[in-house]
Design an enzyme around this catalytic site. Structure first.
Site, PDB file in Angstrom:
ATOM      1  N   TYR A   1      41.930  32.871  42.754  1.00  0.00           N
ATOM      2  CA  TYR A   1      41.172  33.889  43.495  1.00  0.00           C
ATOM      3  C   TYR A   1      41.776  35.295  43.402  1.00  0.00           C
ATOM      4  O   TYR A   1      42.857  35.471  42.897  1.00  0.00           O
ATOM      5  CB  TYR A   1      40.821  33.455  44.914  1.00  0.00           C
ATOM      6  CG  TYR A   1      41.876  33.117  45.939  1.00  0.00           C
ATOM      7  CD1 TYR A   1      43.199  33.473  45.814  1.00  0.00           C
ATOM      8  CD2 TYR A   1      41.483  32.443  47.105  1.00  0.00           C
ATOM      9  CE1 TYR A   1      44.099  33.162  46.814  1.00  0.00           C
ATOM     10  CE2 TYR A   1      42.384  32.135  48.116  1.00  0.00           C
ATOM     11  CZ  TYR A   1      43.686  32.504  47.952  1.00  0.00           C
ATOM     12  OH  TYR A   1      44.574  32.205  48.946  1.00  0.00           O
ATOM     13  N   GLU A   2      41.002  36.270  43.856  1.00  0.00           N
ATOM     14  CA  GLU A   2      41.344  37.696  43.668  1.00  0.00           C
ATOM     15  C   GLU A   2      41.530  38.051  42.193  1.00  0.00           C
ATOM     16  O   GLU A   2      42.399  38.844  41.844  1.00  0.00           O
ATOM     17  CB  GLU A   2      42.590  38.080  44.469  1.00  0.00           C
ATOM     18  CG  GLU A   2      42.352  38.269  45.942  1.00  0.00           C
ATOM     19  CD  GLU A   2      41.316  39.344  46.265  1.00  0.00           C
ATOM     20  OE1 GLU A   2      41.146  40.268  45.457  1.00  0.00           O
ATOM     21  OE2 GLU A   2      40.663  39.231  47.313  1.00  0.00           O
ATOM     22  N   GLY A   3      40.724  37.476  41.335  1.00  0.00           N
ATOM     23  CA  GLY A   3      40.864  37.689  39.896  1.00  0.00           C
ATOM     24  C   GLY A   3      41.763  36.627  39.309  1.00  0.00           C
ATOM     25  O   GLY A   3      42.957  36.584  39.632  1.00  0.00           O
TER      26      GLY A   3
ATOM     27  N   GLN B   1      43.848  38.945  35.288  1.00  0.00           N
ATOM     28  CA  GLN B   1      45.023  39.812  35.477  1.00  0.00           C
ATOM     29  C   GLN B   1      45.619  40.197  34.124  1.00  0.00           C
ATOM     30  O   GLN B   1      46.035  41.329  33.909  1.00  0.00           O
ATOM     31  CB  GLN B   1      46.105  39.106  36.316  1.00  0.00           C
ATOM     32  CG  GLN B   1      45.664  38.573  37.669  1.00  0.00           C
ATOM     33  CD  GLN B   1      45.147  39.648  38.607  1.00  0.00           C
ATOM     34  OE1 GLN B   1      45.652  40.771  38.592  1.00  0.00           O
ATOM     35  NE2 GLN B   1      44.135  39.324  39.385  1.00  0.00           N
TER      36      GLN B   1
END
Lengths: 592, 592
Positions: A440-442, A447
């Protein structure tokens, strides 16, 4: 049971990540070491005594949806209120809205400890803080005045509503829609999935930040707007009004973080209110919603990185305690009575030291990133430098720490042997919880794309080159120290930094030549290479520090262990970055 | 949904692991290729159509203990009876007791497929086969006559009772006790934990093999005896008699393999029977029980390795299917409409190819091990050679394949993104199930100790040296093939084999000099190095095969991918083996 490692955290903040210098130079305003120590100590106490004991019950019970309401695990509502009662929710928020405006470094350190106690619990406030951030930077004064004080105090929580079934990493294709009304408000319609803490029984109101598309919006990411959509409308006197037209349709049944309700949210279904459509208020400008989201994205990514550090530390503590207690067989050289503690077996000691080094390396990278965030906000002539540093470090901190969380938790299970597979032992929960953080969050793959295509080219590559040069100074200082305990640390670090430099130059050239396929083929390997080199460098930097805590030699020994046992992988990774793309392309047919 | 890869399995058996030659030379008796193909095909059909569809329900429901009885998941009892109805339980068992006496290679291939369908289900029969093996080799004629036919047919199942709370890896300290009776039987007392399929509703009787200690037994592993302890006593006419004094006290709540009941078994508590003590029959000689257990241990270890291969394959299939279906973003070079399938993103393709290579490498190693087992039983002048080969390969097959199972399952979750964390997707189950395999039947750390201290020194090191020389011939053949598609495979393989050779010589010298601490400090790294080198070599061997299945080029491409992307790690591992012990020892103080 987890015990917050306040001393280790404090050491890393001050002597590795740069806080000591920042305190001295006044870059952190009038913040003094005494206050820093007091905050760390109290945050640690709260994590150890109040959060950690409720981690297991949260995992076992999970949050449950009963008659449209989410019931959180036993004791968690009180825990939350104790936590906001301590003022922790507003640690970094602006004083204007009741926050304490403290540096980000302190915040990530505290988050590490709370997440180690219970990642599922600490995740909720992380979302609120992200929402506070976005609202504070982009919201109108009226919205801020109405919502921020209560979100900063924690009286209300916040959420981020981005994902839809067909729009995850790629938000450009989201379908939730917003309609303009004459009174300047909007009506929001659509379904959002994976909404963390989208519904719960902690607070009377929940403030949803929702991405949606206006009817006349351009296609893709340039047609997305951000709206504030409260669960209950707020009257002009600040009291709660009508229920807004939104609800939690269902909770996901997940591998881990069971205590954290992951909601499917339905907006504008006509379930509540006289008229269909959830009332929403625009944040920032129409069609500029993604930019508002990106404001908070970097900090949220670092926050997820802290979850990796947190789980790694908690899993390591648990495994070390078990390995000292559990006896089995006789380790080579064991002269004690009966069986030896398994920590005496070289293979077990190696696992534990690897866990320790990954934890400490991840922590140092994440804190260094937080330090760069703070310095980027400080007055000074190096603002760009620090902003570039935090931009560069964010994807590494997020990915390396979350991968470390998974790897360390898995090693922790292995150290426990058969007991590790039994849920009651608690080692398995760490792996289950940790496994979401690389996603999650990319995802960590996203990244890596960010790192290679957007962060390396900052200042035409000058920033990353300068950073590597700084890291080389650590290797030189190790060499100059003449401390025997460092063994081959300097030489190994030199090689790792050569690998990092070579891979960096190759990628900079590939990206600038537009060879994206080639560059991205090795992006994940490069990201890990960077993280390993930083681990080696920061552990060495820790080893160079002279303190009176009696642990100088231990830090040197851990640095040497990492350098001589873990850094050799950088050469394989560099090799993959530089030569791996062709064979990857050639083998695509294998996948059908 | 999992589909048994019968063609890939058949190819690997015949062209990589050595079955083609063995069929031709008559080493496998009158077994012909037609029968091999028919068996593989039917075992695959059973796995695909009957086992795999019941895997999820087994995970969701788990086996439950209700009123002292274990209820297996819905449909599993019928599944078991269909499975034994197909004659699968006795595949390798002696014909004398109703078995088919087929080669071990076929068995491991079939086990791979059943385990991929449901590891929790396939685990039960694995234990029965182990018990059959021990009983057949060491039991009296009377015991064999009474028990083997029904255990071979699957009418009764078997278990292995080794572990106790304080005796896991180290069985020398077990406390269960046996008392001699005048009638030649024994009474067994004690508690055993982690007993797989110790109680269930599949069959009317369960035959427990139990390790226990006689009152006058020497301390340690030389004082352990093995007993057959049936759940129900058997009358002289073969019918079931009284319930024996043993029961399942509780089931473990585990991270994975929920369908498989993991029992705490209590013997001799007086719950059943007129007199306290479970009636047991000695297998083999008194105090020689551990030797009897070791008979079956190698095969059991390989069987666990097959679980790693199985989960890796199932997880890979699932991830590839998802990555072709799911669209998100635009991969570099994507010229199609809208978003690209995520398989087009280089990072995703790399994950999938890594999964594929680890799966195929593990499979080849495990099948090569099974081939060596078969050849060690065949008449011929190379019996010692093949027995040493299977001894050497067993710890590598067990550890490398089970580590691959965990790593591949974890990558599979990552490929699924957020969906991977949702239990209904099914990707998470693979990680949960796979995580036990590096632990049971001897942790992978124990395998490494076995490899380094007992297997490398076989024939004074000549066996392993000869093996490495054989592997070098593969590299030479790749070079001689002049197939462009191999890229740098030969050169990379040379380096990996140099690393393997250097690390082997270093370890042989260390072990022979009695430097156990130093040798064991790098044992796990060495074990992985060996597995990686074998993966490279066996994938290349597969690439060298000339077939008419149209996949020759794909196998070459996968071999090149592995060689150019995964083999460079061997240098780091060799380095760790040769130089890592000092820094490990120096850092022990860090662990407190």
């Amino acid at each position: 049971m987890y015990k917050a490692p306040v001393d280790e955290i404090s050491f890393t903040l001050k002597h590795v990540a740069g806080m000591a210098g920042a305190l001295e130079s006044g870059a952190l305003g009038d913040l003094g070491e005494d206050l820093v120590d007091a905050i760390l100590s109290e945050a640690g106490r709260f994590a150890t005594e109040e959060v950690a004991p409720l981690g297991d019950v949260g995992d076992r019970q999970g949050s449950r949806l009963v008659d449209g309401k989410v019931q959180t695990p036993d004791g968690w509502r009180d825990l939350y209120h104790n936590w906001i009662g301590g003022g922790w929710n507003g640690l970094t928020a602006p004083e204007e809205f009741g926050g304490q405006n403290l540096p980000h470094m302190l915040h990530v350190a505290a988050m590490e400890m709370w997440n180690a106690g219970s990642m599922a619990f600490a995740l909720g406030p992380t979302l609120t803080m992200g929402a506070v951030d976005a609202l504070e930077k982009h919201g109108s004064e009226a919205l801020k005045g109405t919502y921020l004080p209560k979100m900063v105090s924690g009286e209300w929580t916040g959420t981020m509503n981005l994902t839809e079934p067909h729009a995850g990493s790629d938000l450009g294709v989201l379908k939730s829609r917003a309609e303009r009304r004459d009174d300047g408000t909007y009506r929001i319609f659509g379904q959002k999935i994976f909404i963390t803490w989208g519904e719960h029984d902690f607070t009377d109101n929940i403030v949803h930040l929702v991405l949606a598309r206006l009817p006349d919006a351009p296609a893709g990411t340039k047609g997305i707007s951000l709206f504030l959509v409260p669960k209950f409308l707020v009257n002009t006197d600040g009291s709660l009004g009508e229920r807004n037209d939104l609800f939690c349709h269902s909770l996901e049944h997940k591998l881990g973080i069971h205590g954290s309700p992951t909601c499917t949210m339905i907006y504008g279904d006509g379930k509540f209110g006289a008229e269909k459509g959830a009332i929403g208020y625009l944040i920032g400008e129409e069609n500029r919603g993604l930019a508002c989201m990106f404001t908070m994205m970097n900090n949220a990514r670092l926050a997820v990185g802290m979850q990796g550090v947190a789980i790694a530390d908690a899993a390591t503590q648990k495994a070390i305690a078990f390995a000292k207690e559990r006896t089995q067989g006789k380790a080579p050289g064991w002269s004690g009575e009966g069986m030896s503690p398994i920590i005496e077996h070289p293979d077990v000691a190696r696992m534990l030291l690897t866990m320790k080094a990954l934890t400490q390396g991840s922590r140092a990278i994440a804190y260094a990133c937080a330090h760069a965030v703070d310095m980027g906000h400080a007055d000074g002539d190096k603002t760009t430098y620090w902003q570039e540093r935090s931009s560069l470090l964010t994807p590494i901190a997020k990915s390396f720490a979350t991968d470390a969380g998974v790897d360390v938790a898995s090693l922790g299970i292995q150290v426990h042997g058969g007991m590790g597979f039994i849920e009651e032992t608690g080692a398995a929960r760490y792996l289950r919880d940790a496994r979401i953080a690389p996603i999650y969050e990319g995802t960590n793959g996203i990244q890596a794309i960010d790192l290679v295509t957007r962060k390396l080219p900052l200042s035409g590559g000058a920033h990353v080159r300068g950073f590597i040069a700084e890291l080389r100074e650590i290797a030189s200082a190790v060499r100059a120290s003449n401390r025997e305990g460092f063994g081959a640390t300097a030489a190994r670090l030199d090689v790792a930094l050569d690998d990092l430099s070579d891979a960096t130059e190759w990628l900079l050239a590939a990206v600038s030549a537009g060879k994206l396929s080639e560059a991205l083929a090795g992006a994940t390997a490069y990201q890990r290479l960077f993280g390993l080199a930083l681990t080696g460098a920061y552990l060495a930097k820790g080893g160079l520090a002279k303190t009176s805590d009696g642990k100088d030699e231990q830090r040197i020994a851990l640095s040497r262990f990492a350098a001589e046992n873990m850094l050799a992988e950088t050469s394989a990774l560099k090799d993959l970055v530089v030569t791996g793309a062709d064979s990857l392309a050639a083998a695509r047919a294998v996948l059908g």
